[in-house]
Design an enzyme around this catalytic site. Structure first.
Site, PDB file in Angstrom:
ATOM      1  N   HIS A 131      -7.236  -4.605  -4.282  1.00 30.28           N
ATOM      2  CA  HIS A 131      -6.204  -3.999  -3.433  1.00 30.28           C
ATOM      3  C   HIS A 131      -6.062  -4.854  -2.171  1.00 30.28           C
ATOM      4  O   HIS A 131      -7.043  -5.284  -1.594  1.00 30.28           O
ATOM      5  CB  HIS A 131      -6.609  -2.573  -3.049  1.00 30.28           C
ATOM      6  CG  HIS A 131      -5.525  -1.827  -2.364  1.00 30.28           C
ATOM      7  ND1 HIS A 131      -4.545  -1.152  -3.059  1.00 30.28           N
ATOM      8  CD2 HIS A 131      -5.244  -1.660  -1.056  1.00 30.28           C
ATOM      9  CE1 HIS A 131      -3.715  -0.592  -2.198  1.00 30.28           C
ATOM     10  NE2 HIS A 131      -4.121  -0.889  -0.969  1.00 30.28           N
TER      11      HIS A 131
ATOM     12  N   ASP B  72      -8.457  -3.314  -8.364  1.00 31.48           N
ATOM     13  CA  ASP B  72      -8.137  -2.377  -7.287  1.00 31.48           C
ATOM     14  C   ASP B  72      -8.941  -1.094  -7.500  1.00 31.48           C
ATOM     15  O   ASP B  72      -8.807  -0.448  -8.536  1.00 31.48           O
ATOM     16  CB  ASP B  72      -6.634  -2.081  -7.296  1.00 31.48           C
ATOM     17  CG  ASP B  72      -6.154  -1.324  -6.077  1.00 31.48           C
ATOM     18  OD1 ASP B  72      -6.881  -0.425  -5.594  1.00 31.48           O
ATOM     19  OD2 ASP B  72      -5.044  -1.616  -5.612  1.00 31.48           O
TER      20      ASP B  72
ATOM     21  N   CYS C  35       0.847  -1.203   0.000  1.00 29.58           N
ATOM     22  CA  CYS C  35       0.000   0.000   0.000  1.00 29.58           C
ATOM     23  C   CYS C  35       0.883   1.254   0.000  1.00 29.58           C
ATOM     24  O   CYS C  35       1.625   1.468  -0.949  1.00 29.58           O
ATOM     25  CB  CYS C  35      -0.981  -0.008   1.162  1.00 29.58           C
ATOM     26  SG  CYS C  35      -1.997  -1.487   1.259  1.00 29.58           S
TER      27      CYS C  35
END
Length: 156
Positions: free
Chosen positions: A125, A93, A36
């Site tokens: 994601h 995502d 991330c």
């Protein structure tokens, strides 16, 4: 962490490498892996540090708005990459559009930099986080194996 300026993060990582070097760490095989926010930082650190041997960026943003604290995106520093990076992104995502990942692929290729970007079409994601609903064990296992092979190939 999103409020910490990128410049400070680079300094902190440099300090961690210096500490590891002084404390007996094998920084001749220095690798970085980030998820991330950390995935974005891996790209930036690969452009910042000549000591890094390889990086793995897991679904880190590559393009988008900038700010005083985050003046550049990974796509802006592709030509400065000093270490090879392998990236892992989910085709589904919601926060990192596939189009920006494809732009990063094109930028890496145009700059002739050693990077490999993998897009898992059905992954979301956080697909490697086994504690999240988005966990995708097939994509996660494949990506993890690719990361280990990439690190070994680049002696990291």
């Amino acid at each position: 962490v999103s409020h910490v300026p990128d410049a400070q993060v680079m300094q902190d990582l440099d300090a961690a490498v210096a500490w590891a070097t002084q404390d007996g760490g094998d920084t001749n095989r220095l690798a970085a892996s980030g998820w991330c926010w950390g995935g974005r930082i891996v790209w930036l650190y690969a452009a910042h540090s000549a000591k890094l041997k390889a990086g793995a960026a897991w679904y880190g943003r590559v393009a988008g708005p900038t700010s005083e604290k985050q003046p550049k995106n990974p796509i802006d520093v592709v030509s400065e990459l000093k270490a090879p990076v392998i990236g892992f992104y989910g085709g589904k995502d919601q926060g990192i559009p596939v189009g920006t990942v494809e732009q990063m692929c094109a930028a890496v290729e145009a700059a002739h930099k050693p990077a490999e970007i993998n897009i898992y079409p059905d992954a979301q994601h956080g697909f490697n986080a086994d504690y999240r609903p988005a966990y995708d064990p097939v994509s996660a296992k494949d990506a993890w194996a690719k990361m280990l092979a990439f690190f070994q190939e680049h002696k990291a």
